[in-house]
Design an enzyme around this catalytic site. Structure first.
Site, PDB file in Angstrom:
ATOM      1  N   GLU A 154       1.762 -36.247   6.765  1.00 44.96           N
ATOM      2  CA  GLU A 154       2.620 -35.721   7.834  1.00 44.96           C
ATOM      3  C   GLU A 154       2.529 -34.205   8.005  1.00 44.96           C
ATOM      4  O   GLU A 154       3.542 -33.527   8.164  1.00 44.96           O
ATOM      5  CB  GLU A 154       4.079 -36.151   7.597  1.00 44.96           C
ATOM      6  CG  GLU A 154       4.247 -37.658   7.613  1.00 44.96           C
ATOM      7  CD  GLU A 154       5.597 -38.139   7.061  1.00 44.96           C
ATOM      8  OE1 GLU A 154       6.524 -37.337   6.915  1.00 44.96           O
ATOM      9  OE2 GLU A 154       5.708 -39.342   6.769  1.00 44.96           O
ATOM     10  N   ASN A 205      -2.834 -39.010   5.795  1.00 44.39           N
ATOM     11  CA  ASN A 205      -1.870 -40.036   6.202  1.00 44.39           C
ATOM     12  C   ASN A 205      -0.859 -39.464   7.197  1.00 44.39           C
ATOM     13  O   ASN A 205      -0.382 -38.346   7.011  1.00 44.39           O
ATOM     14  CB  ASN A 205      -1.127 -40.510   4.939  1.00 44.39           C
ATOM     15  CG  ASN A 205      -0.339 -41.783   5.138  1.00 44.39           C
ATOM     16  OD1 ASN A 205      -0.887 -42.785   5.612  1.00 44.39           O
ATOM     17  ND2 ASN A 205       0.935 -41.777   4.777  1.00 44.39           N
ATOM     18  N   HIS A 241       5.263 -47.352  11.088  1.00 42.87           N
ATOM     19  CA  HIS A 241       6.694 -47.685  11.059  1.00 42.87           C
ATOM     20  C   HIS A 241       7.090 -47.958  12.509  1.00 42.87           C
ATOM     21  O   HIS A 241       7.164 -47.040  13.319  1.00 42.87           O
ATOM     22  CB  HIS A 241       7.523 -46.512  10.524  1.00 42.87           C
ATOM     23  CG  HIS A 241       7.303 -46.271   9.069  1.00 42.87           C
ATOM     24  ND1 HIS A 241       7.757 -47.140   8.095  1.00 42.87           N
ATOM     25  CD2 HIS A 241       6.679 -45.265   8.410  1.00 42.87           C
ATOM     26  CE1 HIS A 241       7.427 -46.676   6.905  1.00 42.87           C
ATOM     27  NE2 HIS A 241       6.757 -45.538   7.062  1.00 42.87           N
ATOM     28  N   GLU A 274       1.937 -48.062   5.936  1.00 39.05           N
ATOM     29  CA  GLU A 274       3.389 -48.171   5.673  1.00 39.05           C
ATOM     30  C   GLU A 274       4.061 -49.097   6.675  1.00 39.05           C
ATOM     31  O   GLU A 274       5.155 -48.821   7.165  1.00 39.05           O
ATOM     32  CB  GLU A 274       4.046 -46.781   5.732  1.00 39.05           C
ATOM     33  CG  GLU A 274       3.383 -45.758   4.838  1.00 39.05           C
ATOM     34  CD  GLU A 274       4.095 -44.406   4.794  1.00 39.05           C
ATOM     35  OE1 GLU A 274       5.232 -44.288   5.288  1.00 39.05           O
ATOM     36  OE2 GLU A 274       3.495 -43.452   4.259  1.00 39.05           O
ATOM     37  N   ASP A 276       6.193 -51.457   8.785  1.00 40.36           N
ATOM     38  CA  ASP A 276       7.418 -52.251   8.878  1.00 40.36           C
ATOM     39  C   ASP A 276       7.836 -52.269  10.346  1.00 40.36           C
ATOM     40  O   ASP A 276       7.384 -51.434  11.130  1.00 40.36           O
ATOM     41  CB  ASP A 276       8.545 -51.788   7.939  1.00 40.36           C
ATOM     42  CG  ASP A 276       8.836 -50.301   7.959  1.00 40.36           C
ATOM     43  OD1 ASP A 276       8.542 -49.646   8.981  1.00 40.36           O
ATOM     44  OD2 ASP A 276       9.372 -49.791   6.966  1.00 40.36           O
TER      45      ASP A 276
HETATM   46  O1  9MR Z   1      10.485 -45.042   1.358  1.00 37.83           O
HETATM   47  C1  9MR Z   1      10.661 -43.707   0.954  1.00 37.83           C
HETATM   48  C2  9MR Z   1      12.115 -43.498   0.568  1.00 37.83           C
HETATM   49  O2  9MR Z   1      12.405 -44.198  -0.635  1.00 37.83           O
HETATM   50  C3  9MR Z   1      12.418 -42.025   0.416  1.00 37.83           C
HETATM   51  O3  9MR Z   1      13.812 -41.847   0.233  1.00 37.83           O
HETATM   52  C4  9MR Z   1      11.953 -41.286   1.641  1.00 37.83           C
HETATM   53  C5  9MR Z   1      12.219 -39.789   1.548  1.00 37.83           C
HETATM   54  O4  9MR Z   1      11.775 -39.125   2.667  1.00 37.83           O
HETATM   55  O5  9MR Z   1      10.555 -41.474   1.810  1.00 37.83           O
HETATM   56  C6  9MR Z   1      10.265 -42.798   2.095  1.00 37.83           C
HETATM   57  O6  9MR Z   1       8.877 -42.969   2.310  1.00 37.83           O
HETATM   58  C7  9MR Z   1       8.277 -42.241   3.383  1.00 37.83           C
HETATM   59  C8  9MR Z   1       6.829 -41.991   3.010  1.00 37.83           C
HETATM   60  O7  9MR Z   1       6.746 -41.359   1.774  1.00 37.83           O
HETATM   61  C9  9MR Z   1       6.121 -41.177   4.077  1.00 37.83           C
HETATM   62  N1  9MR Z   1       6.264 -41.776   5.376  1.00 37.83           N
HETATM   63  C10 9MR Z   1       7.603 -42.139   5.778  1.00 37.83           C
HETATM   64  C11 9MR Z   1       8.252 -43.017   4.700  1.00 37.83           C
HETATM   65  C12 9MR Z   1       9.598 -43.533   5.168  1.00 37.83           C
HETATM   66  O8  9MR Z   1      10.500 -42.481   5.326  1.00 37.83           O
END
Ligand code: 9MR
Length: 367
Positions: A154, A205, A241, A274, A276
């Site tokens: 990101e 990513n 997502h 990722e 969903d």
């Molecule tokens: O699923 C992850 C969650 O447990 C954390 O609290 C969160 C913090 O920002 O990050 C989530 O995972 C993210 C991933 O690392 C990067 N892309 C977006 C995902 C969903 O927020």
């Protein structure tokens, strides 16, 4: 010439032989993915491995996993001097025992960083040394165990600034020494990761870059430039997502497919990293049947878009059971039910759709 009596083989023997030797119909995602030569993965949290249904479903259905949070700075770096690999090691041990690949996530990100880092006042030179040591130590620790890394996550901004690099501690606040020089800071990170494990596949990513849009155009320009300069990059992760809003248009599958095509044409692999598909849920966390059916169609079409390109080599969901998903905690629980298994580990229509798509894909040369 004498003809002996014809030997007739009873039909029940013929059927038994047929069923014993005919290609078995895959009954897990994992078997179906094996058939089409792709990895099927999911994000995993170590605390849940002790739950038997969680561990059994994970091992039965997936041939790849990715630590959801356990490889982020916040978890790995309790202080500037030390590394705590304890949580990630547990996940990697599980993967080894169950013959699963591991994706690593992520080395350079602006979120889930420890307070000592963000509240500290480091010079660009100090930050550069910290980041280099972090990347080399972590990638080195898992050399030969993690086959693919999201080196950076990101790095491009969103909303009005989509397509521009995000201002972060690593880029320009104060950055590692390449502020205002575009993606030069990311190129350095890819080189450090490659030094630490030359065999690992290195990915960039990103969120909301699945379709052809300003962000994916900017990423495309960056990676084409990386390829020209010889920066070691092997792939792009599209997070995927998706949120299904009642009455809203579905994702633009044609655009997603063209986007995968243009990145793979650069010689890069694509992973869906990722996935969903969040739905509106009631106070008990339940979605309507109609929405669950439409969700299944989205899973099927995304899987088909990936499977249609030999360079798209992995599909991963962000968790697998609705019991544990980041969506609920980020939506005040008005949305959820985003994953292929429900809260009781029962397969949903999305699961069947994903398995059918994997099963009916033709094995493709080159994957
Ligand atoms: O699923 C992850 C969650 O447990 C954390 O609290 C969160 C913090 O920002 O990050 C989530 O995972 C993210 C991933 O690392 C990067 N892309 C977006 C995902 C969903 O927020």
């Amino acid at each position: 010439m004498s003809h002996g009596p014809k030997t007739r083989i009873p039909i029940w023997i013929l059927s038994a032989v047929y069923f014993a030797f005919a290609a078995p119909v895959p009954d897990t995602l994992r078997e179906a993915a094996h058939h089409s030569g792709i990895f099927i993965g999911t994000a995993v949290r170590p605390a849940q491995l002790s739950e038997p249904a969680y561990a059994a479903t994970l091992a039965r259905e997936f041939n790849m996993l990715e630590p959801e949070d356990a490889l982020k700075w916040e978890v790995l770096r309790p202080d500037p001097q030390s590394f705590d690999f304890h949580q990630a090691d547990q996940l990697i041990d599980f993967a080894t025992r169950h013959n699963m690949k591991v994706r690593g996530h992520t080395l350079v990100w602006h979120r889930q960083t420890p307070v000592w880092l963000t509240a500290g006042s480091f010079t660009p030179d100090q930050l550069s040394k910290l980041l280099e040591a972090h990347i080399k130590t972590v990638v080195g620790h898992y050399r030969g165990k993690i086959f693919a890394w999201d080196v950076a996550n990101e790095a491009f901004d969103e909303g009005n600034r989509a397509g521009q690099l995000r201002s972060t501690i690593w880029y320009d606040q104060p950055g590692i020494g390449d502020a205002q020089q575009g993606s030069a800071y990311l190129a350095r990170c890819f080189r450090w990761a490659h030094d630490a494990d030359p065999q690992a596949l290195l990915f960039y990513n990103e969120a909301e870059a699945e379709e052809i849009n300003r962000k994916s155009d900017a990423i495309y320009a960056m990676v084409r430039d990386f390829k020209r300069q010889g920066v070691p990059i092997d792939g792009i992760g599209f997070q995927m997502h998706l949120a299904m809003q009642t009455g809203a248009a579905p994702p633009d599958f044609a655009s997603i497919s063209s986007n995968i095509a243009r990145f793979t044409a650069l010689g890069l692999q694509v992973h869906i990293t990722e996935m969903d598909v969040s739905l509106s849920v009631d106070a008990n966390g339940n979605a309507s049947n109609a929405d669950l059916q439409q969700q299944a169609t989205i899973y099927r079409q995304i899987a088909q878009a990936c499977l249609a390109h030999p360079g798209c080599t992995a599909i991963q969901t962000w968790g697998f059971t609705d019991k544990y998903s980041w969506i609920g905690s980020h939506s005040r629980k008005t949305r959820g039910a985003a994953l292929p298994f429900d809260r009781n580990y029962q397969p949903k229509p999305a699961y069947e759709a994903l398995r059918d798509a994997l099963e009916s894909a033709h094995p493709v040369a080159g994957r």
